[in-house]
Each structure stands twice: as structure tokens, then as C-alpha cells.
Motif scaffolding. Structure first.
Motif, PDB file in Angstrom:
ATOM      1  N   PRO A 282       0.938  -1.239   0.076  1.00  0.00           N
ATOM      2  CA  PRO A 282      -0.001   0.111   0.038  1.00  0.00           C
ATOM      3  C   PRO A 282       0.881   1.362   0.029  1.00  0.00           C
ATOM      4  O   PRO A 282       1.846   1.249   0.594  1.00  0.00           O
ATOM      5  CB  PRO A 282      -0.736   0.046   1.335  1.00  0.00           C
ATOM      6  N   MET A 283       0.225   2.278  -0.863  1.00  0.00           N
ATOM      7  CA  MET A 283       0.932   3.613  -0.612  1.00  0.00           C
ATOM      8  C   MET A 283       0.614   4.355   0.828  1.00  0.00           C
ATOM      9  O   MET A 283      -0.524   3.756   1.357  1.00  0.00           O
ATOM     10  CB  MET A 283       0.607   4.391  -1.786  1.00  0.00           C
ATOM     11  N   SER A 284       1.350   5.369   0.955  1.00  0.00           N
ATOM     12  CA  SER A 284       1.070   6.035   2.338  1.00  0.00           C
ATOM     13  C   SER A 284      -0.157   6.888   2.026  1.00  0.00           C
ATOM     14  O   SER A 284      -0.772   7.307   0.909  1.00  0.00           O
ATOM     15  CB  SER A 284       2.247   6.878   2.635  1.00  0.00           C
ATOM     16  N   ALA A 285      -0.794   7.350   3.050  1.00  0.00           N
ATOM     17  CA  ALA A 285      -2.121   8.131   2.911  1.00  0.00           C
ATOM     18  C   ALA A 285      -1.653   9.401   2.301  1.00  0.00           C
ATOM     19  O   ALA A 285      -2.376   9.991   1.533  1.00  0.00           O
ATOM     20  CB  ALA A 285      -2.678   8.437   4.296  1.00  0.00           C
ATOM     21  N   ARG A 286      -0.423  10.156   2.695  1.00  0.00           N
ATOM     22  CA  ARG A 286       0.014  11.231   1.931  1.00  0.00           C
ATOM     23  C   ARG A 286       0.398  11.160   0.477  1.00  0.00           C
ATOM     24  O   ARG A 286      -0.207  11.933  -0.069  1.00  0.00           O
ATOM     25  CB  ARG A 286       1.184  11.758   2.880  1.00  0.00           C
ATOM     26  N   ARG A 287       0.802   9.879   0.097  1.00  0.00           N
ATOM     27  CA  ARG A 287       1.224   9.747  -1.380  1.00  0.00           C
ATOM     28  C   ARG A 287      -0.379   9.652  -2.114  1.00  0.00           C
ATOM     29  O   ARG A 287      -0.242  10.185  -3.112  1.00  0.00           O
ATOM     30  CB  ARG A 287       1.833   8.562  -1.603  1.00  0.00           C
ATOM     31  N   VAL A 288      -1.079   8.938  -1.401  1.00  0.00           N
ATOM     32  CA  VAL A 288      -2.443   8.795  -2.198  1.00  0.00           C
ATOM     33  C   VAL A 288      -3.060  10.202  -2.224  1.00  0.00           C
ATOM     34  O   VAL A 288      -3.707  10.574  -3.585  1.00  0.00           O
ATOM     35  CB  VAL A 288      -3.685   7.862  -1.277  1.00  0.00           C
ATOM     36  N   TYR A 289      -3.212  10.946  -1.210  1.00  0.00           N
ATOM     37  CA  TYR A 289      -3.536  12.414  -1.202  1.00  0.00           C
ATOM     38  C   TYR A 289      -2.852  13.287  -2.282  1.00  0.00           C
ATOM     39  O   TYR A 289      -3.642  14.099  -2.976  1.00  0.00           O
ATOM     40  CB  TYR A 289      -3.446  12.877   0.217  1.00  0.00           C
ATOM     41  N   GLU A 290      -1.830  13.040  -2.386  1.00  0.00           N
ATOM     42  CA  GLU A 290      -1.190  13.831  -3.313  1.00  0.00           C
ATOM     43  C   GLU A 290      -1.150  13.533  -4.896  1.00  0.00           C
ATOM     44  O   GLU A 290      -1.665  14.378  -5.680  1.00  0.00           O
ATOM     45  CB  GLU A 290       0.545  13.478  -3.348  1.00  0.00           C
ATOM     46  N   LEU A 291      -1.576  12.119  -5.210  1.00  0.00           N
ATOM     47  CA  LEU A 291      -2.146  11.699  -6.488  1.00  0.00           C
ATOM     48  C   LEU A 291      -3.345  12.275  -6.846  1.00  0.00           C
ATOM     49  O   LEU A 291      -3.619  12.595  -7.809  1.00  0.00           O
ATOM     50  CB  LEU A 291      -2.007  10.200  -6.687  1.00  0.00           C
ATOM     51  N   ILE A 292      -4.361  12.151  -5.856  1.00  0.00           N
ATOM     52  CA  ILE A 292      -5.544  12.595  -6.046  1.00  0.00           C
ATOM     53  C   ILE A 292      -5.626  14.245  -6.426  1.00  0.00           C
ATOM     54  O   ILE A 292      -6.301  14.526  -7.199  1.00  0.00           O
ATOM     55  CB  ILE A 292      -6.544  12.349  -4.834  1.00  0.00           C
ATOM     56  N   ALA A 293      -4.846  14.896  -5.615  1.00  0.00           N
ATOM     57  CA  ALA A 293      -4.650  16.305  -5.865  1.00  0.00           C
ATOM     58  C   ALA A 293      -4.146  16.607  -7.206  1.00  0.00           C
ATOM     59  O   ALA A 293      -4.538  17.602  -7.791  1.00  0.00           O
ATOM     60  CB  ALA A 293      -3.715  16.887  -4.674  1.00  0.00           C
ATOM     61  N   GLU A 294      -3.126  15.792  -7.500  1.00  0.00           N
ATOM     62  CA  GLU A 294      -2.646  16.190  -8.733  1.00  0.00           C
ATOM     63  C   GLU A 294      -3.628  15.770 -10.082  1.00  0.00           C
ATOM     64  O   GLU A 294      -3.931  16.493 -10.946  1.00  0.00           O
ATOM     65  CB  GLU A 294      -1.319  15.075  -9.174  1.00  0.00           C
ATOM     66  N   LYS A 295      -4.603  14.953  -9.779  1.00  0.00           N
ATOM     67  CA  LYS A 295      -5.710  14.324 -10.759  1.00  0.00           C
ATOM     68  C   LYS A 295      -6.596  15.694 -10.694  1.00  0.00           C
ATOM     69  O   LYS A 295      -7.572  15.693 -11.898  1.00  0.00           O
ATOM     70  CB  LYS A 295      -6.032  13.118 -10.454  1.00  0.00           C
ATOM     71  N   SER A 296      -6.632  16.532  -9.650  1.00  0.00           N
ATOM     72  CA  SER A 296      -7.794  17.563  -9.541  1.00  0.00           C
ATOM     73  C   SER A 296      -7.249  18.879 -10.052  1.00  0.00           C
ATOM     74  O   SER A 296      -7.666  19.956  -9.955  1.00  0.00           O
ATOM     75  CB  SER A 296      -8.251  17.626  -8.015  1.00  0.00           C
ATOM     76  N   ASN A 297      -5.783  18.660 -10.287  1.00  0.00           N
ATOM     77  CA  ASN A 297      -4.990  19.991 -10.732  1.00  0.00           C
ATOM     78  C   ASN A 297      -5.096  21.020  -9.709  1.00  0.00           C
ATOM     79  O   ASN A 297      -5.483  22.171  -9.853  1.00  0.00           O
ATOM     80  CB  ASN A 297      -5.818  20.763 -12.064  1.00  0.00           C
ATOM     81  N   LYS A 298      -5.030  20.381  -8.492  1.00  0.00           N
ATOM     82  CA  LYS A 298      -4.945  21.381  -7.300  1.00  0.00           C
ATOM     83  C   LYS A 298      -3.220  20.927  -6.590  1.00  0.00           C
ATOM     84  O   LYS A 298      -2.862  20.076  -6.432  1.00  0.00           O
ATOM     85  CB  LYS A 298      -5.915  21.094  -6.131  1.00  0.00           C
ATOM     86  N   LYS A 299      -2.677  22.171  -5.907  1.00  0.00           N
ATOM     87  CA  LYS A 299      -1.827  22.170  -5.137  1.00  0.00           C
ATOM     88  C   LYS A 299      -2.030  21.856  -3.837  1.00  0.00           C
ATOM     89  O   LYS A 299      -2.920  22.241  -3.213  1.00  0.00           O
ATOM     90  CB  LYS A 299      -0.699  23.539  -5.387  1.00  0.00           C
ATOM     91  N   LEU A 300      -1.313  20.885  -3.069  1.00  0.00           N
ATOM     92  CA  LEU A 300      -1.319  20.787  -1.796  1.00  0.00           C
ATOM     93  C   LEU A 300      -0.948  21.739  -0.713  1.00  0.00           C
ATOM     94  O   LEU A 300      -0.013  22.489  -1.074  1.00  0.00           O
ATOM     95  CB  LEU A 300      -0.736  19.281  -1.537  1.00  0.00           C
ATOM     96  N   PRO A 301      -1.716  21.879   0.323  1.00  0.00           N
ATOM     97  CA  PRO A 301      -1.276  22.855   1.570  1.00  0.00           C
ATOM     98  C   PRO A 301       0.039  22.307   1.834  1.00  0.00           C
ATOM     99  O   PRO A 301       0.355  21.185   1.996  1.00  0.00           O
ATOM    100  CB  PRO A 301      -2.387  22.688   2.648  1.00  0.00           C
ATOM    101  N   ARG A 302       0.919  23.397   2.414  1.00  0.00           N
ATOM    102  CA  ARG A 302       2.236  22.803   2.976  1.00  0.00           C
ATOM    103  C   ARG A 302       1.955  22.519   4.473  1.00  0.00           C
ATOM    104  O   ARG A 302       3.359  22.233   5.002  1.00  0.00           O
ATOM    105  CB  ARG A 302       3.345  23.892   2.869  1.00  0.00           C
ATOM    106  N   PHE A 303       1.061  22.492   4.978  1.00  0.00           N
ATOM    107  CA  PHE A 303       0.858  22.243   6.584  1.00  0.00           C
ATOM    108  C   PHE A 303      -0.204  20.972   6.528  1.00  0.00           C
ATOM    109  O   PHE A 303      -0.969  20.718   5.806  1.00  0.00           O
ATOM    110  CB  PHE A 303       0.445  23.545   7.195  1.00  0.00           C
ATOM    111  N   ASN A 304      -0.126  20.321   7.778  1.00  0.00           N
ATOM    112  CA  ASN A 304      -1.054  19.455   8.217  1.00  0.00           C
ATOM    113  C   ASN A 304      -2.024  19.926   9.294  1.00  0.00           C
ATOM    114  O   ASN A 304      -1.875  20.876   9.874  1.00  0.00           O
ATOM    115  CB  ASN A 304      -0.323  18.211   8.584  1.00  0.00           C
ATOM    116  N   LEU A 305      -3.190  19.210   9.235  1.00  0.00           N
ATOM    117  CA  LEU A 305      -4.175  19.369  10.613  1.00  0.00           C
ATOM    118  C   LEU A 305      -4.129  18.240  11.552  1.00  0.00           C
ATOM    119  O   LEU A 305      -4.065  17.077  11.091  1.00  0.00           O
ATOM    120  CB  LEU A 305      -5.437  19.656   9.847  1.00  0.00           C
ATOM    121  N   SER A 306      -4.347  18.487  12.487  1.00  0.00           N
ATOM    122  CA  SER A 306      -4.538  17.325  13.689  1.00  0.00           C
ATOM    123  C   SER A 306      -5.886  16.633  13.267  1.00  0.00           C
ATOM    124  O   SER A 306      -6.548  17.326  12.555  1.00  0.00           O
ATOM    125  CB  SER A 306      -4.459  17.802  15.071  1.00  0.00           C
ATOM    126  N   ALA A 307      -6.026  15.564  13.840  1.00  0.00           N
ATOM    127  CA  ALA A 307      -7.340  14.849  13.549  1.00  0.00           C
ATOM    128  C   ALA A 307      -8.262  15.661  14.151  1.00  0.00           C
ATOM    129  O   ALA A 307      -9.413  15.711  13.491  1.00  0.00           O
ATOM    130  CB  ALA A 307      -7.401  13.351  14.144  1.00  0.00           C
TER     131      ALA A 307
END
Length: 397
Positions: A282-307
């Protein structure tokens, strides 16, 4: 039939123990619960194709009977016979004649029926997941020709355990994050104990997502669809991922699950064993998130949120309606559990059945979710929650 009459029938069937009445099955007769659910429909279709001379009985709740009829009419191959009932009722809510017919004919049971929503009330989950499984095991004991009792559990019976989790491990003193995990754990305990006298096989899928070929799925829940929601939110900037996202995000396409279950249900070596139906890499949650964002033509935020902060964010007016089922999945995004699947890999080796990497079918999943959200938003004043870049990307392929 009245309850006292059913009780007399139950006593009569119980007297004919499996070991005394076992006969060699001459034809496949299947009994399946959880129909016409997402996995159940596809499993029925698969069985009908693979064993076209078989007879398939499907237990259907009255409220789902019309949908089940429509689907069963389209199934090609084996005959599908619908029985109205419910796993929580005595004798599954069947008539004495129907119950006896199952006991005399059924060779393979697939128990899929369950309450799987992460936020369900414990009382409801217990009644369906635990008591329902107990009722199914009673039926199994009364089936004289039973070759296999196939039980659909979940890899999340591991609860809050972290690290490597083996297929032969169940009770390791873990705690549970919700009623779904706890009741599926208790139900699997019943099944494992019944394995002393019944031919059982336990399947533990991870988060089941859409078909790897079409992306189709009927319920947008779980950590994978949380990721899609976050990056395709109505906000101009996609929401940050809850936590650091280093934990593996293990998802499996429904077509792999169905094919693997069918193969293993027919493999004598699978009897008495448990199988993690998971992505072995499996890929990391971060990597999956990045791939989905790429397919949405969006840039990822540079910070994380706590749960906790992510939960608050998903309660914002624009997101709350979309995100209500997904909020319960936040805890899975950063849960460092690694599901060993040695048994699955060993027995499926050479069959051609394997879990495809998420990257190979992510386009189909995202496109399908986007289209469903688009349909839900038609006629609404709210903005489309999915960026048009996905449509352009999908059409370009």
C-alpha cells in the motif's frame, strides 16, 4: 410460521449434527446474505458465471426485495432464487419449508450481511453483526451437505493495534475505535470457535473501494473517500490531510475481493484459515492524497491538520453534508497498521488473481466519484465540489 413452531423445527434440525449427516456434494448450491449489497451483487454475478449449473439462494430484507428482483433478473448463468428474511430473526425469518430446503441442499454459505457504517449505534451493530452471525452458524450446523462456511470479516477487527498484524491473530487485547470494529471482532470470535466442527474460511478485506475497471461503488465512506473529499472540496484551496499521512492507506477494489473469495472458497487448503484481502504494497495516505490532488489540478497545502482540527474543518457548512459519513474515518488515516497477507498470497499464487496497485486504477475511482457528486449537485445553488480539471483529465485519456 409461529415462533413456537419454529422452535420445534430448530430442535429437530439441531439433532441432526453435521458430522452425522455430511454427504458428498454433487452440485453447487449457494446461500448468500448481504444481497443486493455492493459486494453481494458482484459475488452473485461471479458465482453465476463460474458455476452456471448451480443454484443460488439469496437472503433479502423485504425493503430491498424490489431492487434484488431487478438485479437477479439480469444475472446470467446460474439460477438465483430470492428468499425474504433477515439474519437477525429466528431461522433467518424464513418459513419452515424454506429453512429445511436450505438445510438439505446448501453446499456453500457466504455470509456478507453486516452493518458496516463506522458511526452506527452499538446495539444495532451487535444485533446484526454478532447475533446475525450466530444465527447463520446455526444454519450451517444444520446443513448436511455443507462444504464451506465463508465469513466476511474485516481487517479492522485488529482495533487499535499497530505494527504488523498476522492473519492468524485475532484477540490480542486490542481496544476498538467504534462499534463496527468491536462487533465484527466478536462475530469473528464466534466463527473461529465454530471452526472446530464446521468447515469455515474467514476473509478480512481492508477498505473496499470501487471496481478497478469502472470505479463504480455504492457508498462513499472510509479513509479513501475521505481523501477524495478533502482535495475536491468546494474551497478554492484543498484541505490539508489530517496528521502527517505516513501510515499506509490500504484499499482493495471490489473486483479483486470477489475473485479472491471465489478462488479461496473452492480451495481445500483454505478451510480453517483466515485471509487478509489487502494491498500487499500500500501507498502512504500522504502519497494517495498527493495523487488525487494532482488529478484534480490542485496544489497541496504545505501544512497538516491534527485529527481534531480536521474533524472541526469537516463540520463547516460547505462540507458538513458531504463529509458526515467520512468524519468517522479520520482515525484510520494515521493508523500505523500493516496487514500481513501471507496466506492470501500463497494460495492465490499461480491463479492470476492479485490485488492491483491503487495507482493503476485511481483515475477510474476519482472519475466515478466526481460524476456521482456532480449528479447530486445538479439543480443546487452550491458550487460543484469537484474541480473541472478532473473531467478534462478523464476525457483526455
Amino acid at each position: 410460521m409461529a415462533r413456537h413452531a419454529r422452535a420445534r423445527l430448530s430442535a429437530g434440525y439441531a439433532a441432526r449434527r453435521m458430522s452425522e449427516t455430511r454427504k458428498k456434494a454433487t452440485a453447487g448450491t449457494y446461500f448468500l446474505t448481504g444481497y443486493p449489497g455492493f459486494i453481494g451483487k458482484r459475488l452473485v454475478e461471479h458465482i453465476a458465471r463460474e458455476d452456471p449449473k448451480a443454484h443460488i439462494y439469496a437472503l433479502v430484507q423485504p425493503k430491498n426485495f424490489k431492487e434484488a428482483q431487478q438485479h437477479a433478473a439480469r444475472v446470467k448463468g446460474a439460477r438465483v432464487e430470492l428468499l425474504t428474511g433477515d439474519v437477525v430473526d429466528m431461522h433467518l425469518g424464513l418459513s419452515g419449508e424454506e429453512y429445511q430446503r436450505l438445510c438439505e441442499r446448501v453446499t456453500d454459505i457466504f455470509h456478507l450481511a453486516a452493518v458496516a457504517q463506522l458511526g452506527v449505534a452499538k446495539e444495532t451493530a451487535w444485533r446484526v453483526n454478532v447475533d446475525g452471525t450466530r444465527n447463520m452458524l446455526e444454519l450451517a450446523r444444520d446443513c448436511g451437505n455443507l462444504a464451506r462456511f465463508n465469513y466476511f470479516s474485516t481487517c479492522y477487527v485488529s482495533g487499535d493495534r499497530v505494527g504488523v498484524i498476522a492473519e492468524d491473530e485475532l484477540d490480542r487485547g486490542q481496544a476498538f475505535r467504534n462499534a463496527y470494529e468491536e462487533t465484527k471482532f466478536q462475530a469473528e470470535r464466534l466463527v473461529q470457535r465454530a471452526g472446530a466442527t464446521l468447515p469455515i474460511t474467514v476473509f478480512r478485506p481492508s477498505s473496499v473501494v470501487g471496481d478497478s475497471r469502472t470505479g463504480e461503488i455504492d457508498r462513499f465512506e472510509g479513509p479513501y473517500y475521505l481523501g477524495i473529499l478533502l482535495v475536491t472540496s468546494p474551497l478554492v484551496v484543498p484541505l490539508p490531510l489530517p496528521g502527517n499521512g505516513v501510515a499506509p492507506l490500504n484499499v482493495v477494489p471490489v473486483d479483486f475481493v470477489v475473485e479472491a473469495v471465489w478462488r479461496l472458497s473452492k480451495d481445500p487448503r483454505a478451510q480453517g484459515n483466515t485471509f487478509h484481502l489487502v494491498d500487499p504494497n500500500p501507498m502512504s495516505a500522504r502519497r494517495v492524497y498527493e495523487l488525487i490532488a494532482e488529478k484534480s489540478n490542485k496544489k497541496l497545502p504545505r501544512f497538516n491538520l491534527s485529527a481534531r482540527a480536521a474533524d472541526v474543518m469537516l463540520r463547516l457548512p460547505l462540507l458538513e453534508k458531504l463529509a458526515r459519513p467520512q468524519r468517522a474515518a479520520i482515525s484510520y488515516v494515521n493508523h500505523l497498521a500493516i496487514y500481513n497477507c501471507h496466506n492470501t498470497l500463497e494460495l492465490l499464487d499461480g491463479t492470476g488473481v492479485r490485488c492491483p496497485p491503487l495507482s493503476s486504477y485511481l483515475d477510474q475511482l476519482v472519475a466515478y466519484v466526481r460524476e456521482q457528486y456532480r449528479k447530486r449537485r445538479e439543480g443546487s445553488d452550491e458550487d460543484d465540489p469537484l474541480d473541472s480539471g478532473i473531467a478534462q483529465d478523464a476525457e483526455g485519456r
